[in-house]
Design a protein around this motif. Structure first.
Motif, PDB file in Angstrom:
ATOM      1  N   GLY A  39      -8.667  -1.244   1.216  1.00  0.00           N
ATOM      2  CA  GLY A  39      -8.502  -1.309   0.421  1.00  0.00           C
ATOM      3  C   GLY A  39      -7.965  -0.311  -0.553  1.00  0.00           C
ATOM      4  N   ALA A  40      -8.572   0.989   0.154  1.00  0.00           N
ATOM      5  CA  ALA A  40      -7.927   2.341  -0.940  1.00  0.00           C
ATOM      6  C   ALA A  40      -6.890   2.758  -0.530  1.00  0.00           C
ATOM      7  CB  ALA A  40      -9.131   3.659  -0.119  1.00  0.00           C
ATOM      8  N   PHE A  41      -6.165   1.934   0.246  1.00  0.00           N
ATOM      9  CA  PHE A  41      -4.585   2.430   0.226  1.00  0.00           C
ATOM     10  C   PHE A  41      -3.459   0.965  -0.856  1.00  0.00           C
ATOM     11  CE2 PHE A  41      -6.728   4.433   3.210  1.00  0.00           C
ATOM     12  CZ  PHE A  41      -6.201   5.958   3.036  1.00  0.00           C
ATOM     13  N   THR A  68      -1.775  -1.370  -3.213  1.00  0.00           N
ATOM     14  CA  THR A  68      -1.799  -1.485  -4.910  1.00  0.00           C
ATOM     15  C   THR A  68      -1.418  -2.276  -5.497  1.00  0.00           C
ATOM     16  OG1 THR A  68       0.493  -1.241  -3.967  1.00  0.00           O
ATOM     17  CG2 THR A  68      -0.099   0.608  -4.400  1.00  0.00           C
ATOM     18  N   VAL A 104     -11.428   1.811   9.011  1.00  0.00           N
ATOM     19  CA  VAL A 104     -10.505   2.180   7.340  1.00  0.00           C
ATOM     20  C   VAL A 104     -10.320   0.986   6.678  1.00  0.00           C
ATOM     21  CG1 VAL A 104      -8.154   2.584   7.080  1.00  0.00           C
ATOM     22  CG2 VAL A 104      -9.050   3.978   9.221  1.00  0.00           C
ATOM     23  N   ASP A 105     -10.870   1.383   5.488  1.00  0.00           N
ATOM     24  CA  ASP A 105     -10.552   0.245   4.018  1.00  0.00           C
ATOM     25  C   ASP A 105      -9.402   0.492   3.549  1.00  0.00           C
ATOM     26  OD1 ASP A 105     -10.707  -1.259   2.101  1.00  0.00           O
ATOM     27  OD2 ASP A 105     -12.557   0.650   1.111  1.00  0.00           O
ATOM     28  N   LYS A 130      -3.390  -5.992   6.404  1.00  0.00           N
ATOM     29  CA  LYS A 130      -4.294  -5.354   8.146  1.00  0.00           C
ATOM     30  C   LYS A 130      -3.588  -5.967   8.614  1.00  0.00           C
ATOM     31  CE  LYS A 130      -8.060  -7.243   7.341  1.00  0.00           C
ATOM     32  NZ  LYS A 130      -8.248  -8.154   6.020  1.00  0.00           N
ATOM     33  N   PHE A 176       0.544  -0.857   0.064  1.00  0.00           N
ATOM     34  CA  PHE A 176       0.240   0.127   0.106  1.00  0.00           C
ATOM     35  C   PHE A 176       0.662   1.474  -0.056  1.00  0.00           C
ATOM     36  CE2 PHE A 176      -0.053  -1.755   4.258  1.00  0.00           C
ATOM     37  CZ  PHE A 176       0.430  -1.223   5.304  1.00  0.00           C
ATOM     38  N   GLY A 214     -10.540  -4.811   4.732  1.00  0.00           N
ATOM     39  CA  GLY A 214     -10.178  -5.039   3.493  1.00  0.00           C
ATOM     40  C   GLY A 214     -10.393  -6.012   3.409  1.00  0.00           C
ATOM     41  N   ASN A 261       0.928   6.320   0.341  1.00  0.00           N
ATOM     42  CA  ASN A 261       0.164   7.585   1.085  1.00  0.00           C
ATOM     43  C   ASN A 261      -0.760   6.389   1.991  1.00  0.00           C
ATOM     44  OD1 ASN A 261       0.868   8.952  -0.362  1.00  0.00           O
ATOM     45  ND2 ASN A 261      -0.052   8.189  -2.030  1.00  0.00           N
ATOM     46  N   LEU A 262      -0.999   5.927   3.294  1.00  0.00           N
ATOM     47  CA  LEU A 262      -1.331   4.662   4.109  1.00  0.00           C
ATOM     48  C   LEU A 262      -1.945   6.233   5.480  1.00  0.00           C
ATOM     49  CD1 LEU A 262      -3.662   2.835   5.083  1.00  0.00           C
ATOM     50  CD2 LEU A 262      -1.741   1.988   6.720  1.00  0.00           C
TER      51      LEU A 262
END
Length: 277
Positions: free
Chosen positions: A229-231, A233, A226-227, A53, A30, A47, A32-33
């Motif tokens: 998956g949004a961060f 790659t 906090v997802d 995680k 990931f 996620g 920019n977490l």
């Protein structure tokens, strides 16, 4: 910032793993977490399985090094950036601030369960009698029979080992708790006890960050998610091969920390040993 503000903050954190069994390939998990956890708040990381995680919890605890970004932990008048912390400073955080319930209990054979639960308090200099009283109270609460207290948890069932793991952390009364599937091995009755303990910890001002694969449990425990998956790659995690999880060992450039002779002196504790398990 006031004590009611954030106690754990991640800023633009990136993490990759080197897969030694696959020719040294680098896998970025990931980038920019960024998120924070405030005092008295319970946050869950969400996620797909394998997205990283548990790796986030291990980075905060100092087991994995971040590639970039900052992991800030605030307590006892100090703000520590785990990504730049010396081994001694990480040890200080573990002694006074960060409680970590991992999925598995790793203990030295022949050490009794009661001693394992008392250990965090003894390391802080708590009187042995008081430490024993606190440890016994938590073991009773988690329904570990007294006949097992003098035995090593290596002989226990998976659920009993997990409860000893939880008891050790709860006895320490840490300001920040990192919980990695804390109820995965528990029966419904003991699971409810742990849910109650988590709720009481949050009400007392503890900051909690956890991984819970059970959506029903997560909904009861966490007030915010906090997802990851949004961060992310990649949909693949470090589980695909042997990885490199080295430690950062730079001294922390924080005026509240006093580094001398390879040790550090921090509020609430004496010099820390330069050692990270």
């Amino acid at each position: 910032m006031e004590e009611t503000g954030w106690v754990l903050r991640l800023e633009a954190v990136a993490k990759s793993f080197t897969l030694h069994t696959q020719g040294g390939a680098s896998l970025t998990v990931f980038r920019n977490l960024t998120f924070e956890v405030r005092r008295g708040e319970s946050v869950a990381l969400t996620g797909p399985s394998g997205i990283g995680k548990s790796s986030i919890l291990r980075m905060i605890y100092g087991n994995y090094a971040a590639d970039r970004g900052r992991i800030l932990v605030r307590n006892r008048g100090a703000v520590v950036d785990v990504t730049k912390a010396s081994a001694a400073s990480v040890l200080w955080l573990r002694r006074w601030t960060l409680g970590y319930v991992s999925q598995f209990l790793r203990v030295i054979p022949r050490v009794p369960a009661l001693q394992i639960v008392m250990e965090p308090l003894l390391e802080r200099g708590v009187d042995a009698g008081r430490a024993r009283e606190r440890a016994e109270a938590v073991l009773h609460r988690l329904q570990i029979p007294e006949r097992l207290w003098s035995l090593s948890p290596t002989t226990f069932s998976g659920g009993e080992q997990q409860r000893v793991n939880i008891a050790r952390v709860w006895a320490g009364d840490y300001p920040v708790l990192l919980l990695d599937e804390p109820t995965a091995s528990l029966d419904p009755g003991n699971r409810e006890i742990v849910v109650e303990l988590i709720g009481q910890a949050r009400e007392s001002g503890t900051a909690l960050l956890g991984v819970y694969h059970d959506p029903e449990l997560r909904g009861r425990i966490a007030e915010r998610t906090v997802d990851v998956g949004a961060f992310a790659t990649s949909a693949t995690s470090e589980e695909g091969g042997e990885t490199d999880g080295s430690f950062h060992t730079e001294a922390i450039p924080d005026k509240t920390l006093d580094h001398a002779g390879g040790s550090c002196s921090l509020p609430g504790g004496g010099p820390g040993n330069a050692w990270v398990p």
